[in-house]
Scaffold this motif. Structure first.
Motif, PDB file in Angstrom:
ATOM      1  N   VAL A 171       0.836  -1.204   0.000  1.00 15.79           N
ATOM      2  CA  VAL A 171       0.000   0.000   0.000  1.00 15.79           C
ATOM      3  C   VAL A 171       0.870   1.253   0.000  1.00 15.79           C
ATOM      4  O   VAL A 171       0.606   2.210  -0.740  1.00 15.79           O
ATOM      5  CB  VAL A 171      -0.964  -0.006   1.199  1.00 15.79           C
ATOM      6  N   ASN A 172       1.897   1.272   0.819  1.00 14.79           N
ATOM      7  CA  ASN A 172       2.786   2.442   0.857  1.00 14.79           C
ATOM      8  C   ASN A 172       3.464   2.675  -0.492  1.00 14.79           C
ATOM      9  O   ASN A 172       3.653   3.819  -0.923  1.00 14.79           O
ATOM     10  CB  ASN A 172       3.834   2.262   1.955  1.00 14.79           C
ATOM     11  N   SER A 173       3.836   1.583  -1.174  1.00 15.09           N
ATOM     12  CA  SER A 173       4.431   1.720  -2.511  1.00 15.09           C
ATOM     13  C   SER A 173       3.426   2.292  -3.500  1.00 15.09           C
ATOM     14  O   SER A 173       3.760   3.148  -4.334  1.00 15.09           O
ATOM     15  CB  SER A 173       4.933   0.358  -3.007  1.00 15.09           C
ATOM     16  N   LEU A 174       2.165   1.838  -3.398  1.00 18.66           N
ATOM     17  CA  LEU A 174       1.131   2.331  -4.305  1.00 18.66           C
ATOM     18  C   LEU A 174       0.817   3.797  -4.042  1.00 18.66           C
ATOM     19  O   LEU A 174       0.524   4.555  -4.971  1.00 18.66           O
ATOM     20  CB  LEU A 174      -0.135   1.477  -4.158  1.00 18.66           C
ATOM     21  N   VAL A 175       0.891   4.212  -2.793  1.00 14.18           N
ATOM     22  CA  VAL A 175       0.699   5.626  -2.465  1.00 14.18           C
ATOM     23  C   VAL A 175       1.850   6.451  -3.025  1.00 14.18           C
ATOM     24  O   VAL A 175       1.642   7.516  -3.618  1.00 14.18           O
ATOM     25  CB  VAL A 175       0.583   5.823  -0.943  1.00 14.18           C
ATOM     26  N   ARG A 176       3.051   5.962  -2.853  1.00 16.28           N
ATOM     27  CA  ARG A 176       4.227   6.691  -3.337  1.00 16.28           C
ATOM     28  C   ARG A 176       4.160   6.896  -4.851  1.00 16.28           C
ATOM     29  O   ARG A 176       4.536   7.951  -5.374  1.00 16.28           O
ATOM     30  CB  ARG A 176       5.502   5.930  -2.983  1.00 16.28           C
ATOM     31  N   ASP A 177       3.640   5.894  -5.566  1.00 10.34           N
ATOM     32  CA  ASP A 177       3.562   5.970  -7.027  1.00 10.34           C
ATOM     33  C   ASP A 177       2.239   6.543  -7.523  1.00 10.34           C
ATOM     34  O   ASP A 177       1.949   6.516  -8.721  1.00 10.34           O
ATOM     35  CB  ASP A 177       3.770   4.583  -7.631  1.00 10.34           C
ATOM     36  N   GLU A 178       1.388   7.048  -6.592  1.00  9.71           N
ATOM     37  CA  GLU A 178       0.138   7.752  -6.898  1.00  9.71           C
ATOM     38  C   GLU A 178      -0.956   6.843  -7.456  1.00  9.71           C
ATOM     39  O   GLU A 178      -1.911   7.315  -8.092  1.00  9.71           O
ATOM     40  CB  GLU A 178       0.390   8.922  -7.859  1.00  9.71           C
ATOM     41  N   TYR A 179      -0.847   5.528  -7.207  1.00 16.57           N
ATOM     42  CA  TYR A 179      -1.956   4.634  -7.549  1.00 16.57           C
ATOM     43  C   TYR A 179      -3.016   4.659  -6.453  1.00 16.57           C
ATOM     44  O   TYR A 179      -4.181   4.376  -6.700  1.00 16.57           O
ATOM     45  CB  TYR A 179      -1.451   3.203  -7.753  1.00 16.57           C
ATOM     46  N   LEU A 180      -2.618   4.984  -5.244  1.00 18.08           N
ATOM     47  CA  LEU A 180      -3.532   5.187  -4.124  1.00 18.08           C
ATOM     48  C   LEU A 180      -3.226   6.527  -3.476  1.00 18.08           C
ATOM     49  O   LEU A 180      -2.112   7.042  -3.608  1.00 18.08           O
ATOM     50  CB  LEU A 180      -3.380   4.082  -3.064  1.00 18.08           C
ATOM     51  N   VAL A 181      -4.217   7.088  -2.772  1.00 18.12           N
ATOM     52  CA  VAL A 181      -4.001   8.278  -1.953  1.00 18.12           C
ATOM     53  C   VAL A 181      -4.618   8.037  -0.582  1.00 18.12           C
ATOM     54  O   VAL A 181      -5.576   7.267  -0.446  1.00 18.12           O
ATOM     55  CB  VAL A 181      -4.636   9.546  -2.573  1.00 18.12           C
ATOM     56  N   ARG A 182      -4.058   8.687   0.415  1.00 18.37           N
ATOM     57  CA  ARG A 182      -4.639   8.610   1.763  1.00 18.37           C
ATOM     58  C   ARG A 182      -5.828   9.551   1.867  1.00 18.37           C
ATOM     59  O   ARG A 182      -5.815  10.636   1.288  1.00 18.37           O
ATOM     60  CB  ARG A 182      -3.593   8.979   2.818  1.00 18.37           C
ATOM     61  N   ARG A 183      -6.848   9.135   2.570  1.00 17.88           N
ATOM     62  CA  ARG A 183      -7.976  10.018   2.830  1.00 17.88           C
ATOM     63  C   ARG A 183      -7.499  11.241   3.608  1.00 17.88           C
ATOM     64  O   ARG A 183      -6.483  11.187   4.308  1.00 17.88           O
ATOM     65  CB  ARG A 183      -9.063   9.287   3.632  1.00 17.88           C
ATOM     66  N   ALA A 184      -8.239  12.337   3.484  1.00 15.78           N
ATOM     67  CA  ALA A 184      -7.847  13.575   4.156  1.00 15.78           C
ATOM     68  C   ALA A 184      -7.737  13.399   5.662  1.00 15.78           C
ATOM     69  O   ALA A 184      -6.920  14.042   6.323  1.00 15.78           O
ATOM     70  CB  ALA A 184      -8.851  14.682   3.823  1.00 15.78           C
ATOM     71  N   ASP A 185      -8.569  12.516   6.252  1.00 11.27           N
ATOM     72  CA  ASP A 185      -8.530  12.302   7.700  1.00 11.27           C
ATOM     73  C   ASP A 185      -7.621  11.128   8.081  1.00 11.27           C
ATOM     74  O   ASP A 185      -7.624  10.689   9.230  1.00 11.27           O
ATOM     75  CB  ASP A 185      -9.940  12.076   8.251  1.00 11.27           C
ATOM     76  N   PHE A 186      -6.868  10.606   7.078  1.00 10.81           N
ATOM     77  CA  PHE A 186      -5.913   9.508   7.302  1.00 10.81           C
ATOM     78  C   PHE A 186      -6.582   8.224   7.813  1.00 10.81           C
ATOM     79  O   PHE A 186      -5.924   7.378   8.419  1.00 10.81           O
ATOM     80  CB  PHE A 186      -4.798   9.934   8.273  1.00 10.81           C
TER      81      PHE A 186
END
Length: 254
Positions: A60-75
């Motif tokens: 998941v962290n890799s997908l966030v780093r590569d912009e395939y996922l984003v964290r919700r505003a409230d994390f």
């Protein structure tokens, strides 16, 4: 003379899953997130795919780093990121979407370049670019929200844009620019840019909202600068199209 038979270990790890399977696990994670419109947590993802939580966190962290996922505003969880949404738009472009007749009709009525955009948490996605009169500068439009009328609407629709990990615009507007955009929209009810993407063209944008007034995207009309003064006559047609587009799939689920 043949040697001793080599016995293959056919045992599978717990639940038959290999933590190092990489791409397959990443795709399953993306599928699970896509099933939840408002996002889901890494713990829920791990339970759904049956993989160790630590492994899921790493992917998941890799997908966030590569912009395939984003964290919700409230994390509180994760949502699909810009690269997945852009890919979905490319795939969808090969089919005739429900909104295509609405956009085609608007182009025929106005005789001008009409473009359709979808909004997501990290920026804009080009859903339908006018094939006869393409966008002047796609890269600049997607890099700097202050340069386009659709970007102005995105800024107005996303007050959480300054939260950590929110947008991935390469250029961020100043406080004065934001105030000017807000003031102009309050007067007109639509946004406008003049010669910021091309020196000889301007653009008007009308928001597309769902039944709860949440922003889904924008429909824009690009026009030669010498005719910009009369472009406002098309606002009624743009607003009618925006209302119809709000009901169309897949825009209504964007």
């Amino acid at each position: 003379m043949s040697g001793p038979a080599i016995e293959r270990d056919t045992r599978l790890p717990e639940q038959g899953r290999l933590p190092e399977r990489g791409l397959g696990l990443a795709l399953e994670i993306l599928e699970q997130v896509a099933r939840h419109d408002h996002g889901t947590t890494a713990a829920d993802i791990a339970r759904a795919v049956g993989a160790p939580r630590a492994t899921v966190y790493r992917v998941v962290n890799s997908l966030v780093r590569d912009e395939y996922l984003v964290r919700r505003a409230d994390f509180s969880g994760f949502m699909l990121g810009a690269r997945v949404l852009d890919l979905a738009a490319v795939v969808g472009a090969h089919a005739r979407p429900d909104y295509a007749p609405i956009v085609d009709k608007l182009r025929a009525e106005t005789g001008e370049a009409v473009h359709l955009f979808g909004f997501h948490r990290t920026g804009l996605t080009i859903l339908d670019e006018d094939p006869a009169q393409p966008l002047a500068d796609r890269d600049l439009l997607l890099a700097d929200p202050a340069r386009s009328a659709s970007g102005h609407l995105w800024l107005l629709a996303h007050p959480e844009r300054d939260l950590p990990g929110a947008p991935h615009w390469r250029v961020h507007p100043s406080a004065d620019e934001l105030q000017g955009i807000e003031d102009a929209f309050a007067v007109r009810g639509y946004t406008e840019q003049v010669a910021t993407l091309a020196p000889d063209r301007g653009c008007l944008a009308v928001p597309i909202r769902d039944e709860r007034s949440r922003p889904l995207g924008a429909v824009t009309l690009s026009i030669a600068l010498v005719r910009l003064s009369v472009a406002a006559r098309h606002i009624g047609a743009l607003r009618e199209a925006a209302a119809a587009l709000a009901q169309s799939a897949p825009l209504s689920r964007w």
